[in-house]
Design a protein around this motif. Structure first.
Motif, PDB file in Angstrom:
ATOM      1  N   PRO A   1       0.844  -1.198   0.000  1.00 50.15           N
ATOM      2  CA  PRO A   1       0.000   0.000   0.000  1.00 50.15           C
ATOM      3  C   PRO A   1       0.878   1.247   0.000  1.00 50.15           C
ATOM      4  O   PRO A   1       2.032   1.196   0.444  1.00 50.15           O
ATOM      5  CB  PRO A   1      -0.808  -0.129   1.298  1.00 50.15           C
ATOM      6  CG  PRO A   1      -0.063  -1.109   2.134  1.00 50.15           C
ATOM      7  CD  PRO A   1       0.622  -2.038   1.185  1.00 50.15           C
TER       8      PRO A   1
ATOM      9  N   GLN B   1      -2.139   0.363  -5.233  1.00 56.51           N
ATOM     10  CA  GLN B   1      -2.806   0.271  -3.931  1.00 56.51           C
ATOM     11  C   GLN B   1      -2.615   1.570  -3.148  1.00 56.51           C
ATOM     12  O   GLN B   1      -2.073   1.584  -2.045  1.00 56.51           O
ATOM     13  CB  GLN B   1      -2.268  -0.923  -3.136  1.00 56.51           C
ATOM     14  CG  GLN B   1      -3.192  -1.347  -2.007  1.00 56.51           C
ATOM     15  CD  GLN B   1      -2.677  -2.558  -1.250  1.00 56.51           C
ATOM     16  OE1 GLN B   1      -1.788  -3.264  -1.712  1.00 56.51           O
ATOM     17  NE2 GLN B   1      -3.242  -2.808  -0.083  1.00 56.51           N
TER      18      GLN B   1
ATOM     19  N   LYS C   1      -7.537  -0.940   7.881  1.00 56.59           N
ATOM     20  CA  LYS C   1      -7.536  -1.725   6.657  1.00 56.59           C
ATOM     21  C   LYS C   1      -6.802  -3.055   6.809  1.00 56.59           C
ATOM     22  O   LYS C   1      -6.620  -3.785   5.828  1.00 56.59           O
ATOM     23  CB  LYS C   1      -6.910  -0.920   5.516  1.00 56.59           C
ATOM     24  CG  LYS C   1      -7.636   0.400   5.225  1.00 56.59           C
ATOM     25  CD  LYS C   1      -9.094   0.174   4.868  1.00 56.59           C
ATOM     26  CE  LYS C   1      -9.847   1.469   4.642  1.00 56.59           C
ATOM     27  NZ  LYS C   1     -11.276   1.253   4.369  1.00 56.59           N
TER      28      LYS C   1
ATOM     29  N   THR D   1      -3.438   4.229  -0.693  1.00 56.10           N
ATOM     30  CA  THR D   1      -4.256   4.174   0.526  1.00 56.10           C
ATOM     31  C   THR D   1      -4.446   5.554   1.155  1.00 56.10           C
ATOM     32  O   THR D   1      -5.505   5.860   1.699  1.00 56.10           O
ATOM     33  CB  THR D   1      -3.609   3.227   1.554  1.00 56.10           C
ATOM     34  OG1 THR D   1      -3.434   1.936   0.947  1.00 56.10           O
ATOM     35  CG2 THR D   1      -4.470   3.084   2.805  1.00 56.10           C
TER      36      THR D   1
END
Length: 443
Positions: A187, A318, A441, A320
């Motif tokens: 991420p 990814q 998450k 985030t």
């Protein structure tokens, strides 16, 4: 009535914003006043038409620049007004029922010159042999920023210089990727700054964040943990053309420096934070190329914004946490900007923002607040954070850094003595967001 007003201030002397001489704001006043609905509508009209044109010189002189717009939580506007328009402006405020106009600064040029002299005394140019020679408590040229990032990447195996695009004037947009141990495709955190040229504290603070992350990886447990957990991408200057123009020619320049002769040959650039493709051209957008919030001729018309979008799309699967650094006001802004409605994950974003705000307070004592763009500031379409929200990024913030949005603050001329503390509090906020995202998450 508005057409009559426009005729009143057209036939005046012109200053050329396209010529290389430094733009003077001599006699420009900075004023504040409490708006009502009629006055606010008129102000938005002026944002589009408050310019004088000289066709023979292909120039435009700004008559009105809105530094701080009113919102539902703050009814006061802060506006820069040209000397030749001040009388007309004051008269029309009275016509629209505004009675509390205050002059904050009598001559903005004096403040700009004072800030420039202060910076000049501090600047001692030296060759950058090592990254540690870079002076973080100064405002630097874009070339100096690049030199620093290049040295940092050469000296640190966990730091990489990245190329995220090119500007209208063919300057390469460089940034830094900071990564640690762990698998590929982790991420990511993405931070950009300098979108608006005159907001010098934003790139300066981003450079402090870069320095602290790079220097303390392996030595600071918190920083080592978040770098091992996330790949960090930081682009400290996303509008290098506008930034250099603000350094050499017009200190209060906001936009990019793109040219589109088919739209308007007198006015240059677009507001890069109105140029993103999601809900482009909607609420709060301006179609006048002379406006400081001109949205551009079409979505992603500005190569700087196209470059950022393409880099993020193809290199960061990814994403985030996204933060875009601006000034001023000391607020963390969440989506949406184009509407008063809030996204489904607003409460989660608010909880994360509260932790970030507490981290800032515990680090430097500064007070920041949180809310959506439309509720804390004004309607704004085509912004990067609305684009990222639509893309599905969980934690998204437009950060208005120091100073506070008060009547007599430093505005865009924050002294360099505040750079490192502003960067430190931004680092604390980002670390708090990263820790929260890790838990929420399950990263």
């Amino acid at each position: 009535m508005w057409l009559i007003l426009l005729c009143l201030f057209l036939p005046i002397t012109f200053a050329n914003i396209l010529r290389p001489e430094r733009t003077s704001y001599s006699g420009y006043r900075l004023i504040s006043f409490t708006t009502n609905k009629r006055a606010a509508q008129w102000l938005h009209y002026l944002e589009e038409y408050g310019f004088n044109y000289a066709e023979n010189e292909e120039s435009a002189r700004i008559l009105v620049d809105i530094f701080s717009e009113p919102s539902r939580f703050k009814k006061e506007a802060v506006v820069l007004v040209a000397p030749e328009f001040y009388g007309t402006f004051s008269d029309y405020l009275r016509v629209y029922g505004v009675t509390d106009m205050k002059v904050i600064k009598e001559d903005v040029q004096r403040d700009l010159e004072m800030a420039a002299r202060y910076g000049a005394k501090r600047r001692v140019r030296r060759q950058l042999n090592k990254a540690r020679d870079f002076k973080l408590d100064e405002y630097h040229s874009y070339d100096e920023m690049i030199d620093y990032m290049r040295k940092l990447s050469e000296e640190n195996e966990h730091v990489e210089l990245i190329n995220v695009g090119i500007s209208s004037e063919e300057k390469t947009l460089y940034g830094i990727k900071i990564f640690g141990d762990g698998k590929a495709g982790k991420p990511s955190v993405f931070v950009d700054a300098g979108v608006h040229a005159r907001e010098w504290i934003a790139p300066a603070a981003a450079l402090v964040v870069i320095d602290r992350l790079a220097a303390q990886y392996g030595n600071n447990d918190t920083i080592s943990r978040v770098i091992d957990k996330f790949d960090w991408y930081i682009v400290p200057q996303t509008n290098p053309d506008g930034y250099e123009y603000s350094r050499t020619t017009d200190r209060l320049w906001r936009k990019t420096r793109s040219r589109n002769m088919t739209v308007n040959k007198w006015c240059v650039g677009a507001d890069a934070n109105r140029n993103w493709g999601y809900r482009w051209g909607g609420a709060g957008a301006n179609r006048s190329p002379c406006s400081t919030v001109y949205a551009g001729s079409h979505p992603f018309s500005e190569p700087e914004i196209r470059g950022l979008k393409e880099y993020i799309t193809w290199n960061i699967p990814q994403l985030t946490i996204y933060a875009s650094l601006h000034s001023y006001g000391q607020v963390l802004l969440s989506p949406w900007g184009y509407t008063d409605e809030k996204p489904d994950n607003y409460q989660d974003q608010k909880t994360a923002a509260t932790l970030a705000i507490n981290a800032i307070k515990n680090t430097t004592g500064s007070y920041y607040t949180h809310g959506t763009i439309s509720e804390l500031m004004y309607p704004a379409s085509g912004t990067s954070i609305d684009f990222m929200q639509n893309r599905g990024v969980p934690y998204i913030y437009g950060v208005e850094l120091r100073p506070t949005d008060s009547a007599n603050s430093f505005a865009f001329s924050l002294p360099p003595t505040f750079i490192e503390s502003t960067g430190e509090e931004m680092l604390a906020a980002l670390l708090a967001l990263a820790d929260y995202a890790t838990v929420q998450k399950r990263l």
